[in-house]
Design a protein around this motif. Sequence first.
Motif, PDB file in Angstrom:
ATOM      1  N   ASP A   5       0.814  -1.216   0.000  1.00 35.70           N
ATOM      2  CA  ASP A   5       0.000   0.000   0.000  1.00 35.70           C
ATOM      3  C   ASP A   5       0.851   1.271   0.000  1.00 35.70           C
ATOM      4  OD1 ASP A   5      -2.034  -1.812   0.151  1.00 35.70           O
ATOM      5  OD2 ASP A   5      -2.474  -1.462   2.258  1.00 35.70           O
ATOM      6  N   SER A  23       1.947  -2.742   6.537  1.00 32.34           N
ATOM      7  CA  SER A  23       0.697  -3.339   6.969  1.00 32.34           C
ATOM      8  C   SER A  23       0.909  -4.129   8.251  1.00 32.34           C
ATOM      9  CB  SER A  23       0.112  -4.228   5.867  1.00 32.34           C
ATOM     10  OG  SER A  23      -1.070  -4.854   6.303  1.00 32.34           O
ATOM     11  N   SER A  91      -6.360   2.296   7.251  1.00 29.68           N
ATOM     12  CA  SER A  91      -7.369   1.247   7.371  1.00 29.68           C
ATOM     13  C   SER A  91      -6.926   0.281   8.460  1.00 29.68           C
ATOM     14  CB  SER A  91      -7.540   0.509   6.045  1.00 29.68           C
ATOM     15  OG  SER A  91      -8.030   1.392   5.064  1.00 29.68           O
ATOM     16  N   SER A  94      -8.516  -6.474   9.251  1.00 29.79           N
ATOM     17  CA  SER A  94      -8.334  -7.326   8.089  1.00 29.79           C
ATOM     18  C   SER A  94      -9.367  -6.975   7.017  1.00 29.79           C
ATOM     19  CB  SER A  94      -8.488  -8.804   8.479  1.00 29.79           C
ATOM     20  OG  SER A  94      -8.350  -9.632   7.358  1.00 29.79           O
ATOM     21  N   HIS A  95      -8.931  -6.842   5.770  1.00 33.13           N
ATOM     22  CA  HIS A  95      -9.807  -6.348   4.710  1.00 33.13           C
ATOM     23  C   HIS A  95     -11.012  -7.240   4.452  1.00 33.13           C
ATOM     24  CE1 HIS A  95      -7.487  -9.276   2.332  1.00 33.13           C
ATOM     25  NE2 HIS A  95      -8.559  -9.324   1.571  1.00 33.13           N
ATOM     26  N   ASP A  96     -10.950  -8.516   4.834  1.00 28.88           N
ATOM     27  CA  ASP A  96     -12.072  -9.419   4.586  1.00 28.88           C
ATOM     28  C   ASP A  96     -12.957  -9.594   5.819  1.00 28.88           C
ATOM     29  OD1 ASP A  96     -10.261 -10.783   6.112  1.00 28.88           O
ATOM     30  OD2 ASP A  96     -10.163 -12.558   4.830  1.00 28.88           O
ATOM     31  N   TYR A 100     -13.119  -4.237   9.519  1.00 29.06           N
ATOM     32  CA  TYR A 100     -12.264  -3.345   8.735  1.00 29.06           C
ATOM     33  C   TYR A 100     -12.884  -1.948   8.727  1.00 29.06           C
ATOM     34  CZ  TYR A 100      -8.735  -2.588   5.060  1.00 29.06           C
ATOM     35  OH  TYR A 100      -7.646  -2.196   4.334  1.00 29.06           O
ATOM     36  N   HIS A 153      -9.338   1.216   2.907  1.00 32.13           N
ATOM     37  CA  HIS A 153      -8.320   1.376   1.864  1.00 32.13           C
ATOM     38  C   HIS A 153      -8.661   2.545   0.930  1.00 32.13           C
ATOM     39  CE1 HIS A 153      -4.779  -0.626  -0.128  1.00 32.13           C
ATOM     40  NE2 HIS A 153      -4.989   0.488  -0.804  1.00 32.13           N
ATOM     41  N   TYR A 169     -13.038   4.928  -1.613  1.00 31.11           N
ATOM     42  CA  TYR A 169     -12.611   3.782  -0.816  1.00 31.11           C
ATOM     43  C   TYR A 169     -13.291   2.534  -1.353  1.00 31.11           C
ATOM     44  CZ  TYR A 169     -17.119   4.336   1.616  1.00 31.11           C
ATOM     45  OH  TYR A 169     -18.457   4.447   1.925  1.00 31.11           O
ATOM     46  N   ARG A 180     -15.412  -6.596  -3.258  1.00 32.85           N
ATOM     47  CA  ARG A 180     -15.217  -5.175  -2.971  1.00 32.85           C
ATOM     48  C   ARG A 180     -15.492  -4.315  -4.201  1.00 32.85           C
ATOM     49  NH1 ARG A 180      -9.357  -5.700  -0.580  1.00 32.85           N
ATOM     50  NH2 ARG A 180      -9.416  -7.496  -1.980  1.00 32.85           N
TER      51      ARG A 180
END
Length: 220
Positions: A5, A23, A91, A94-96, A100, A153, A169, A180
């Motif tokens: 990122d 991260s 962010s 965890s993105h999933d 988040y 994100h 985002y 997403r």
Amino acid sequence: NNIIDPFVYCDPFDNHIYLLAGSSYAIRRKRLSDDGLSMYKDGSTLAVDNYAMHTAGQSIKTDPSRATVYEGAYLYNKIGKWGNYWYLFVSSGSHDSRDYCVKVGRCPSTNYHIGGTSNINFYDKASHNMRVGGGTTILSTESESSNFWGPGHIGGIFETEDGKTWMLYHCHDGNGSQDRKLFIQELLWDEDGWPYFENNGHPVSNGRISKHIITSTNDV
């Protein structure tokens, strides 16, 4: 490890180019070469050895829950009647996961270079340093049953000709784990210069955007 990122910016004080990235093992800041295409070299020594400064977030070794593990760093300068600040958006989690979310801290632009070799201290509304897990949550999942969940994100923050601020985002739309989609939502500012979103800080399914954004279509 997990250096992802990237966000690249120029410090207006020293005109040097810097990289924010990271991260699972915290977000760190590194100076780049003058053309921005490599790490800055100080003689025969890579400056990454000296200037990989811890800027925000903790390691998953310290916080396995990832609540204070940050990624997707985005630095934004905002001047208002409250003063001139640099805002660090990150962010968290965890993105999933439905946990988040987007957090923010800030530092006065008059007090800190946004580069150099010293630590930059970004503090949240409760005066907690983001390096040790501070961060004010401004965008999150509304409930366990929400169709829109796990927002985060940041892809961009910008102002339009009508003076409004907008954030891009991604957010999950539905029950899948990799669904997403790109969202755009107006970012508001309170009397003290802290950013926030309507809908109690949750993603919205529809709304109106400025006619100066990309298209003349009024409805999202």
